[in-house]
Design a protein around this motif. Sequence first.
Motif, short mmCIF file in Angstrom:
data_model
loop_
_atom_site.label_atom_id
_atom_site.label_comp_id
_atom_site.label_asym_id
_atom_site.label_seq_id
_atom_site.Cartn_x
_atom_site.Cartn_y
_atom_site.Cartn_z
N SER A 156 9.49 13.10 -14.38
CA SER A 156 9.94 14.23 -13.57
C SER A 156 11.43 14.13 -13.24
CB SER A 156 9.15 14.28 -12.26
OG SER A 156 9.69 15.25 -11.39
N LEU A 157 12.13 15.26 -13.39
CA LEU A 157 13.54 15.32 -13.04
C LEU A 157 13.77 15.34 -11.53
CD1 LEU A 157 14.75 17.89 -15.72
CD2 LEU A 157 15.12 15.42 -15.72
N LYS A 265 18.24 20.82 -24.90
CA LYS A 265 17.33 20.16 -23.95
C LYS A 265 18.15 19.49 -22.84
CE LYS A 265 13.39 18.42 -22.46
NZ LYS A 265 12.41 19.27 -21.75
N GLU A 268 19.37 22.16 -20.45
CA GLU A 268 18.27 22.62 -19.60
C GLU A 268 17.98 21.62 -18.48
OE1 GLU A 268 13.42 23.12 -20.07
OE2 GLU A 268 14.69 23.35 -21.84
N GLU A 269 17.96 20.32 -18.80
CA GLU A 269 17.71 19.30 -17.79
C GLU A 269 18.81 19.30 -16.73
OE1 GLU A 269 15.39 16.09 -20.72
OE2 GLU A 269 17.31 15.56 -19.77
N THR A 270 20.06 19.43 -17.18
CA THR A 270 21.19 19.40 -16.25
C THR A 270 21.16 20.61 -15.31
OG1 THR A 270 22.49 18.26 -17.94
CG2 THR A 270 23.70 19.18 -16.08
N LYS A 271 20.83 21.77 -15.85
CA LYS A 271 20.71 22.97 -15.01
C LYS A 271 19.65 22.78 -13.94
CE LYS A 271 22.27 26.72 -18.08
NZ LYS A 271 21.86 27.94 -18.81
N TYR A 272 18.52 22.19 -14.31
CA TYR A 272 17.42 21.97 -13.36
C TYR A 272 17.88 21.06 -12.22
CZ TYR A 272 12.85 20.56 -11.54
OH TYR A 272 11.78 20.31 -10.72
N ILE A 273 18.52 19.94 -12.57
CA ILE A 273 18.96 18.98 -11.55
C ILE A 273 19.97 19.62 -10.60
CG2 ILE A 273 20.20 16.80 -11.18
CD1 ILE A 273 19.05 15.93 -13.96
N SER A 275 20.39 22.67 -9.88
CA SER A 275 19.85 23.78 -9.08
C SER A 275 19.30 23.30 -7.75
CB SER A 275 18.74 24.50 -9.87
OG SER A 275 17.58 23.68 -9.98
N PHE A 276 18.93 22.02 -7.64
CA PHE A 276 18.39 21.48 -6.40
C PHE A 276 19.46 20.78 -5.55
CE2 PHE A 276 14.49 21.87 -8.85
CZ PHE A 276 13.58 22.33 -7.91
#
Length: 451
Positions: A156-157, A265, A268-273, A275-276
Motif C-alpha cells: 500500500s502507498l 506506473k 501514477e504512484e507519485t500522483k497518489y502519494i 494527493s494525500f
Amino acid sequence: MANKPGIPKGTRDFGPVEMAKRNYIFNTIRSVYELYGFQQIETPAQETLQTLMGKYGEEGDKLLFKILNSGDYLSKIEDSELTERNTLRLASKICEKGLRYDLTVPFARYVVMHREELQLPFKRYQVQPVWRADRPQKGRYREFYQFDGDVVGSDSLLNEVELMQIVDTVFTRFGVRVQIKINNRKILTGIAEVIGAADKIVDITVAIDKLDKIGIDNVNAELREDGLSDEQIEKLQPIIMLEGTNEEKLNTIAEVLASSETGLKGVEETKYILSFLTSLNNEIQLDLTLARGLSYYTGAIFEVKALDTPMGSISGGGRYDNLTGIFGMPGLSGVGISFGVDRIYDVLNALDLYPKDSLQTTQVLFINFGEKETAYCLPVIAKVRQAGIRAEIYPDSTKMKKQMSYANAKQIPFVVLAGDNEIAEGKVTLKNMETGEQMLVSAEELIAKLS
C-alpha cells in the motif's frame, strides 16, 4: 613521553552536553515513530560480508569497513597471493565480516530470519551507528547514527504517505524548515527506456544523483564515460532540468513517458502519494533528478534538506520491493526512511534550536557541610528524587566556594543548604543560583518550588 591519545578520523566523542542534545533528537524521533505504531529492534554491529556485499552498488561496496578474521588470518594465504597484491581477492579470503553500512540491509536479513515471529505488515524503528569508509568532511562522518523506520509486508502507498507525515512531524517538532523531495525509480526507469538506454539505468541514476554536487556538465561527462551517446544525453537534458509545479511536472513527464508502462506506473504512484500530502507544514517537491544511489530502491524515493543551513541530505529513503528476495524470501515489499542523526545534530546546533529544558541535567545540588548535615539531607534528597526531580549531593565536605563553583559549572539552577539552624527548624534553605534569592522551606515546599 607517552603518545597523545586520539580517535580515528571521521569519528567524534560526545560529552554530557552533547549527549543531552542527542538524546533530545533520539527521544523526539522515537516518540513520533511510536505515534504511528512502529516498534524498536536492534541488530549486531557486525554482519557477514555475504549479507552486505552487492546490496549497495559498486560504490557502496567500496565503502564497506571489512573486519579481519580472528587468529592467524594469513595461514591459508599463499606467498604468491601476497606478492600479487590483489586487494579485493585477499579481502575475500581474510575477511568474513564487516561493519554495517546502513540499517536497511540488516533489517531485511532480520525479517527473513525471524519471519515466523513477525506480524505483517511489520513496522519497525531502529537507532544504531553505521560505518562507511568515506572521506571525512563537514556533515559527513565515518561513524554516524541512523534512525530508521520501515514497513514490510505491505504494497500500500499509504505507507509512503505516513512516512512523509512522520518526516514532516519530526522536523516541525524540531523547528527546522525543510524541503522534502520525492521521485520514483519507475519514472527514472521509464526515462532510460524512452531515450533508448534501458540497460544503463544504474549508470544514469548514479550520475544524476550527483547533480547537486558536481553540476550538469560533470554529470553529462560521467554519462558519456558510462557509454551513453550524445543523442541520448541530449534527450535527457529537458527531463532532468524540468521546472514547474508538482502537477505540471507530472503532466509533462507523463506525456514524455507515454510509451513506457513502467514510467507511467511511477507517475501514477507519485500522483497518489502527493494527493494525500497537501497539508504538510513543510514543502514537498517532485524532483526528477533525485535518484538515491542505492541500488535496492524500486519505487518512491525521498530526500529531505534543511532550508536555513547548508548540510546536504538529513533524511531519505524509499520503496524496495526485492530486498528480502536476495535472502531467499521473494515477494515481500518494504518501504522506509532514515534520519541522519549526526547531521540533524549539526543543523540544530547551527540554528540554536535546542529547548533549554532538554539540556538541563541536575536541577538541584545539596551542599555538603559534613556528616551530621549529610545524614539530615539524605532523606530529603530521597523525597525529592521520588518526586521526579533530578538531584545530587556534593560527595565531599569541602569549601562552599568549591561546591558553588561546581553548581555553576554544571549550570545547576538551585542549591540547597542545611546547617544547624535549618536542622533545628526541620527545614532547608533553597537558593536560586540565577537571582541569588534564598528561602527557608520544608521538604514538601522544596518539592513544590522545584516542580
